[in-house]
Design a protein around this motif. Structure first.
Motif, PDB file in Angstrom:
ATOM      1  N   ASP A   1       0.398 -10.618   5.969  1.00  0.00           N
ATOM      2  CA  ASP A   1       0.673  -9.419   5.169  1.00  0.00           C
ATOM      3  C   ASP A   1      -0.297  -9.270   3.994  1.00  0.00           C
ATOM      4  OD1 ASP A   1       2.942  -8.698   6.705  1.00  0.00           O
ATOM      5  OD2 ASP A   1       4.194 -10.105   5.570  1.00  0.00           O
ATOM      6  N   VAL A   2      -1.066 -10.309   3.706  1.00  0.00           N
ATOM      7  CA  VAL A   2      -2.004 -10.290   2.579  1.00  0.00           C
ATOM      8  C   VAL A   2      -3.352  -9.772   3.064  1.00  0.00           C
ATOM      9  CG1 VAL A   2      -3.156 -11.650   0.802  1.00  0.00           C
ATOM     10  CG2 VAL A   2      -0.820 -12.236   1.513  1.00  0.00           C
ATOM     11  N   ARG A   3      -3.816  -8.670   2.474  1.00  0.00           N
ATOM     12  CA  ARG A   3      -5.092  -8.058   2.874  1.00  0.00           C
ATOM     13  C   ARG A   3      -5.916  -7.711   1.627  1.00  0.00           C
ATOM     14  NH1 ARG A   3      -4.470  -3.281   4.258  1.00  0.00           N
ATOM     15  NH2 ARG A   3      -2.353  -3.073   3.515  1.00  0.00           N
ATOM     16  N   PRO A   4      -7.233  -8.013   1.676  1.00  0.00           N
ATOM     17  CA  PRO A   4      -7.920  -8.818   2.688  1.00  0.00           C
ATOM     18  C   PRO A   4      -7.522 -10.274   2.554  1.00  0.00           C
ATOM     19  CG  PRO A   4      -9.421  -8.289   0.916  1.00  0.00           C
ATOM     20  CD  PRO A   4      -8.160  -7.538   0.620  1.00  0.00           C
ATOM     21  N   PHE A   5      -7.493 -10.988   3.672  1.00  0.00           N
ATOM     22  CA  PHE A   5      -7.014 -12.360   3.625  1.00  0.00           C
ATOM     23  C   PHE A   5      -8.110 -13.286   3.102  1.00  0.00           C
ATOM     24  CE2 PHE A   5      -6.432 -16.628   5.212  1.00  0.00           C
ATOM     25  CZ  PHE A   5      -5.143 -16.880   4.786  1.00  0.00           C
ATOM     26  N   ALA A   6      -7.754 -14.054   2.092  1.00  0.00           N
ATOM     27  CA  ALA A   6      -8.594 -15.114   1.533  1.00  0.00           C
ATOM     28  C   ALA A   6      -7.677 -15.922   0.637  1.00  0.00           C
ATOM     29  CB  ALA A   6      -9.768 -14.542   0.733  1.00  0.00           C
ATOM     30  N   PRO A   7      -7.960 -17.199   0.455  1.00  0.00           N
ATOM     31  CA  PRO A   7      -7.056 -18.011  -0.367  1.00  0.00           C
ATOM     32  C   PRO A   7      -6.780 -17.434  -1.749  1.00  0.00           C
ATOM     33  CG  PRO A   7      -8.579 -19.419   0.828  1.00  0.00           C
ATOM     34  CD  PRO A   7      -9.016 -18.010   1.088  1.00  0.00           C
ATOM     35  N   HIS A   8      -7.834 -16.956  -2.433  1.00  0.00           N
ATOM     36  CA  HIS A   8      -7.591 -16.432  -3.776  1.00  0.00           C
ATOM     37  C   HIS A   8      -6.760 -15.159  -3.751  1.00  0.00           C
ATOM     38  CE1 HIS A   8     -11.220 -14.249  -2.539  1.00  0.00           C
ATOM     39  NE2 HIS A   8     -10.980 -13.369  -3.494  1.00  0.00           N
ATOM     40  N   ASN A   9      -6.804 -14.417  -2.642  1.00  0.00           N
ATOM     41  CA  ASN A   9      -5.986 -13.215  -2.555  1.00  0.00           C
ATOM     42  C   ASN A   9      -4.529 -13.559  -2.278  1.00  0.00           C
ATOM     43  OD1 ASN A   9      -6.738 -10.604  -3.150  1.00  0.00           O
ATOM     44  ND2 ASN A   9      -6.515  -9.918  -1.035  1.00  0.00           N
ATOM     45  N   VAL A  10      -4.284 -14.663  -1.576  1.00  0.00           N
ATOM     46  CA  VAL A  10      -2.911 -15.154  -1.409  1.00  0.00           C
ATOM     47  C   VAL A  10      -2.345 -15.523  -2.781  1.00  0.00           C
ATOM     48  CG1 VAL A  10      -1.463 -16.939  -0.379  1.00  0.00           C
ATOM     49  CG2 VAL A  10      -3.344 -15.954   0.936  1.00  0.00           C
ATOM     50  N   ALA A  11      -3.175 -16.156  -3.618  1.00  0.00           N
ATOM     51  CA  ALA A  11      -2.734 -16.475  -4.979  1.00  0.00           C
ATOM     52  C   ALA A  11      -2.402 -15.205  -5.761  1.00  0.00           C
ATOM     53  CB  ALA A  11      -3.808 -17.281  -5.704  1.00  0.00           C
ATOM     54  N   ASN A  12      -3.217 -14.167  -5.606  1.00  0.00           N
ATOM     55  CA  ASN A  12      -2.920 -12.888  -6.262  1.00  0.00           C
ATOM     56  C   ASN A  12      -1.576 -12.336  -5.798  1.00  0.00           C
ATOM     57  OD1 ASN A  12      -5.397 -12.880  -7.614  1.00  0.00           O
ATOM     58  ND2 ASN A  12      -6.421 -11.734  -5.998  1.00  0.00           N
ATOM     59  N   ALA A  13      -1.318 -12.424  -4.491  1.00  0.00           N
ATOM     60  CA  ALA A  13      -0.062 -11.921  -3.939  1.00  0.00           C
ATOM     61  C   ALA A  13       1.127 -12.707  -4.484  1.00  0.00           C
ATOM     62  CB  ALA A  13      -0.103 -11.994  -2.417  1.00  0.00           C
ATOM     63  N   LEU A  14       0.985 -14.020  -4.599  1.00  0.00           N
ATOM     64  CA  LEU A  14       2.063 -14.841  -5.137  1.00  0.00           C
ATOM     65  C   LEU A  14       2.318 -14.526  -6.609  1.00  0.00           C
ATOM     66  CD1 LEU A  14       1.088 -18.196  -3.431  1.00  0.00           C
ATOM     67  CD2 LEU A  14       3.236 -16.956  -3.052  1.00  0.00           C
ATOM     68  N   ALA A  15       1.258 -14.308  -7.368  1.00  0.00           N
ATOM     69  CA  ALA A  15       1.422 -13.943  -8.776  1.00  0.00           C
ATOM     70  C   ALA A  15       2.152 -12.610  -8.906  1.00  0.00           C
ATOM     71  CB  ALA A  15       0.063 -13.871  -9.456  1.00  0.00           C
ATOM     72  N   ALA A  16       1.733 -11.631  -8.138  1.00  0.00           N
ATOM     73  CA  ALA A  16       2.393 -10.321  -8.167  1.00  0.00           C
ATOM     74  C   ALA A  16       3.855 -10.447  -7.761  1.00  0.00           C
ATOM     75  CB  ALA A  16       1.660  -9.355  -7.242  1.00  0.00           C
ATOM     76  N   ALA A  17       4.110 -11.266  -6.729  1.00  0.00           N
ATOM     77  CA  ALA A  17       5.484 -11.465  -6.276  1.00  0.00           C
ATOM     78  C   ALA A  17       6.335 -12.129  -7.352  1.00  0.00           C
ATOM     79  CB  ALA A  17       5.492 -12.304  -4.995  1.00  0.00           C
ATOM     80  N   ALA A  18       5.760 -13.088  -8.094  1.00  0.00           N
ATOM     81  CA  ALA A  18       6.508 -13.745  -9.165  1.00  0.00           C
ATOM     82  C   ALA A  18       6.892 -12.746 -10.252  1.00  0.00           C
ATOM     83  CB  ALA A  18       5.689 -14.893  -9.745  1.00  0.00           C
ATOM     84  N   LEU A  19       5.950 -11.892 -10.643  1.00  0.00           N
ATOM     85  CA  LEU A  19       6.252 -10.853 -11.631  1.00  0.00           C
ATOM     86  C   LEU A  19       7.333  -9.905 -11.120  1.00  0.00           C
ATOM     87  CD1 LEU A  19       2.551 -10.256 -12.579  1.00  0.00           C
ATOM     88  CD2 LEU A  19       4.299 -10.662 -14.304  1.00  0.00           C
ATOM     89  N   ALA A  20       7.201  -9.494  -9.865  1.00  0.00           N
ATOM     90  CA  ALA A  20       8.170  -8.571  -9.279  1.00  0.00           C
ATOM     91  C   ALA A  20       9.547  -9.202  -9.160  1.00  0.00           C
ATOM     92  CB  ALA A  20       7.677  -8.106  -7.906  1.00  0.00           C
ATOM     93  N   ARG A  21       9.591 -10.452  -8.687  1.00  0.00           N
ATOM     94  CA  ARG A  21      10.879 -11.132  -8.520  1.00  0.00           C
ATOM     95  C   ARG A  21      11.544 -11.359  -9.877  1.00  0.00           C
ATOM     96  NH1 ARG A  21      14.095 -11.506  -4.870  1.00  0.00           N
ATOM     97  NH2 ARG A  21      14.349 -13.758  -4.600  1.00  0.00           N
TER      98      ARG A  21
ATOM     99  N   TYR B   1      11.502  -9.417 -12.219  1.00  0.00           N
ATOM    100  CA  TYR B   1      12.057  -8.119 -12.593  1.00  0.00           C
ATOM    101  C   TYR B   1      13.203  -7.699 -11.671  1.00  0.00           C
ATOM    102  CZ  TYR B   1      12.131  -3.273 -14.222  1.00  0.00           C
ATOM    103  OH  TYR B   1      12.516  -2.069 -14.754  1.00  0.00           O
ATOM    104  N   GLY B   2      13.493  -8.506 -10.643  1.00  0.00           N
ATOM    105  CA  GLY B   2      14.614  -8.211  -9.763  1.00  0.00           C
ATOM    106  C   GLY B   2      14.272  -7.527  -8.467  1.00  0.00           C
ATOM    107  N   VAL B   3      12.983  -7.471  -8.116  1.00  0.00           N
ATOM    108  CA  VAL B   3      12.575  -6.839  -6.858  1.00  0.00           C
ATOM    109  C   VAL B   3      13.030  -7.711  -5.684  1.00  0.00           C
ATOM    110  CG1 VAL B   3      10.569  -6.220  -5.448  1.00  0.00           C
ATOM    111  CG2 VAL B   3      10.644  -5.606  -7.872  1.00  0.00           C
ATOM    112  N   PRO B   4      13.715  -7.148  -4.688  1.00  0.00           N
ATOM    113  CA  PRO B   4      14.206  -7.950  -3.569  1.00  0.00           C
ATOM    114  C   PRO B   4      13.080  -8.385  -2.635  1.00  0.00           C
ATOM    115  CG  PRO B   4      14.717  -5.632  -3.218  1.00  0.00           C
ATOM    116  CD  PRO B   4      14.156  -5.742  -4.606  1.00  0.00           C
ATOM    117  N   PRO B   5      13.294  -9.440  -1.846  1.00  0.00           N
ATOM    118  CA  PRO B   5      12.241  -9.959  -0.971  1.00  0.00           C
ATOM    119  C   PRO B   5      11.664  -8.923  -0.016  1.00  0.00           C
ATOM    120  CG  PRO B   5      14.033 -11.531  -1.123  1.00  0.00           C
ATOM    121  CD  PRO B   5      14.505 -10.290  -1.822  1.00  0.00           C
ATOM    122  N   GLU B   6      12.524  -8.065   0.541  1.00  0.00           N
ATOM    123  CA  GLU B   6      12.020  -7.093   1.519  1.00  0.00           C
ATOM    124  C   GLU B   6      11.049  -6.102   0.890  1.00  0.00           C
ATOM    125  OE1 GLU B   6      16.256  -5.841   0.269  1.00  0.00           O
ATOM    126  OE2 GLU B   6      15.193  -7.687   0.839  1.00  0.00           O
ATOM    127  N   ALA B   7      11.231  -5.806  -0.410  1.00  0.00           N
ATOM    128  CA  ALA B   7      10.306  -4.905  -1.101  1.00  0.00           C
ATOM    129  C   ALA B   7       8.989  -5.613  -1.409  1.00  0.00           C
ATOM    130  CB  ALA B   7      10.940  -4.372  -2.377  1.00  0.00           C
TER     131      ALA B   7
END
Length: 453
Positions: free
Chosen positions: A267-287, A289-295
């Motif tokens: 689900d991470v695009r474009p795929f690269a290790p540092h972009n996975v880290a970006n996705a995890l950081a964004a997910a931590a901020l979102a979570r 704030y109460g954003v559910p996993p499906e969102a």
């Protein structure tokens, strides 16, 4: 109150408009006197804002100075303000002070690299959860124009420059993605640069840090309410990766015994290790704030990457050509180089005082060749001689933008089937191009011309 705004750029003009709308007496000081500046000044004049062109001098009676983020603290105007006891702040700090309750909470992030990608991922996740969200700050809309807008929440990207001029920010959640040498010429030292980044944590409700980055982890240590992210299997209180899944062991009922699946690596695009880290950081901020996993998952899937970030341009003769012109410092270039196994590296530009040896040493096993351009290409060439002596290097002199065609031709000559020709310059672009985007476009055009032969 008599407020002076230093600079007539995007943030300066936005600050002047916001202050005038609140009835303040505003004077804008601008040294450049061009068509764009005159047009902006004409629009501000209709709001009662005075614009003075020429060498800026502090007007008598100034009670507050709002500076553009790029102005160094050593600028004579800012020194004069400090000597006169006039407070100097930036547009971000101004926006925080101008908020009207009930104000939209800020989810803020900073870092040497990945800021824009992460903040846009975050905005996509928030939107997927049904929030009226917008990316602001160092990307998108000036914050001062958004604080009273129709938004539930603001996804805020902050640069070290903006944070330097901020003192009272208190975001709901704040993240530091990574800290590596950059803008040392502006801040004066690595310690001052890191201290500017650390300001984002000072008033935050929840602190998000990169557990794989020593500097980010160290900045988060004083805070009890902290959440880490890692490319490894996460510990309790972290988000991380398990096999091909992004998982949450922080915002769950029992972090010690349970985890929540958020998304797949695919689900991470474009795929690269540092972009996975970006996705995890964004997910931590979102979570936080109460954003559910499906969102979180839907936000990643609907996210559209900005141009010139590990963007595949073409495959020519079984060689892939990738544009990562946004890699404007060694830390960003290292992340890009780590994503490919066999590389002909296109590098150069303005290093801004950053060291290049560690980058070259780490990348050496992956390099099949290097083509160098720009002002600091000799610095990179010497580092390659020290740490990758067997790698063929081509130096392409010249400061005209047409150099890129020669660069791509030399890279194609060095490449063999299965290689990736990677534009990851490790330096800024302004020695030769109007922006990193213009540099990336020049590379893409040269590649397309190569493919058409």
């Amino acid at each position: 109150m008599n407020v002076v705004v230093a600079g007539l750029g995007v943030s300066g003009a936005a600050a002047a408009r916001a202050l005038a709308a609140r009835g303040e007496r505003v004077t804008v000081l601008e040294s450049a006197d061009g068509e764009r500046q005159r047009a902006t000044a004409a629009g501000l004049a209709e709001l009662g804002v005075e614009v003075r062109f020429g060498e800026p001098a502090l007007p008598a009676g100034t009670s507050l100075l709002v500076t553009s983020p790029g102005w160094r603290p050593t600028h004579p105007l800012l020194v004069a303000a400090a000597d006169a006891g006039v407070e100097v702040i930036g547009e971000v700090e101004l926006a925080w002070r101008l908020r009207q309750e009930p104000a939209a909470p800020w989810l803020a992030l900073t870092g040497t690299n990945g800021k824009t990608t992460a903040v846009r991922m975050l905005t996509s996740m928030l939107s997927a959860a049904g929030h009226k969200a917008v990316a602001v700050g160092n990307v998108g809309v000036p914050i001062v124009e958004a604080v009273d807008g129709p938004y539930d929440v603001l996804a805020v990207e902050l640069s070290s420059f903006q944070l330097h001029w901020s003192s009272t920010l208190a975001p709901r959640v704040a993240a530091v993605l990574n800290v590596a040498p950059d803008h040392i010429d502006w801040h004066g030292s690595m310690e001052e640069y890191a201290a500017a980044k650390a300001r984002i944590f000072a008033g935050a409700g929840t602190v998000v840090y990169n557990a794989d980055d020593a500097s980010s982890s160290r900045l988060a240590e004083p805070y009890a309410s902290r959440v880490g992210f890692t490319l490894a299997v996460p510990r309790p209180g972290q988000l991380g990766v398990v096999e091909d899944l992004l998982v949450d062991r922080a915002f769950v009922a029992d972090p010690a015994t349970s985890a929540e699946e958020l998304a797949c690596l695919a689900d991470v695009r474009p795929f690269a290790p540092h972009n996975v880290a970006n996705a995890l950081a964004a997910a931590a901020l979102a979570r936080a704030y109460g954003v559910p996993p499906e969102a979180v998952r839907r936000g990643l899937r609907e996210f559209t990457p900005d141009p010139h970030r590990i963007a595949h341009v073409a495959r020519v003769g079984e060689v892939d050509y990738v544009d990562d012109s946004k890699a404007t410092n060694p830390h960003a270039a290292a992340a890009s180089l780590a994503a490919y196994e066999s590389i002909v590296w296109i590098a150069g530009g303005q290093l801004k005082g950053a060291e290049i040896d560690d980058l070259v040493r780490q990348a050496a096993p992956r390099l099949r060749g290097a083509v160098l351009l720009g002002t600091d290409r000799d610095v990179i060439r010497r580092a390659l001689a020290r740490h990758a002596a067997n790698v063929p290097v081509v130096d392409v002199p010249g400061q005209d933008t047409g150099v890129m065609d020669r660069v791509v031709a030399e890279a194609a000559r060095l490449a063999t089937p299965g290689d990736t020709v990677l534009l990851a310059p490790a330096g800024a672009s302004l020695d030769m191009f109007a922006s990193y985007g213009a540099r990336g476009e020049a590379f893409a055009r040269a590649v397309r011309r190569l493919a058409a032969r």
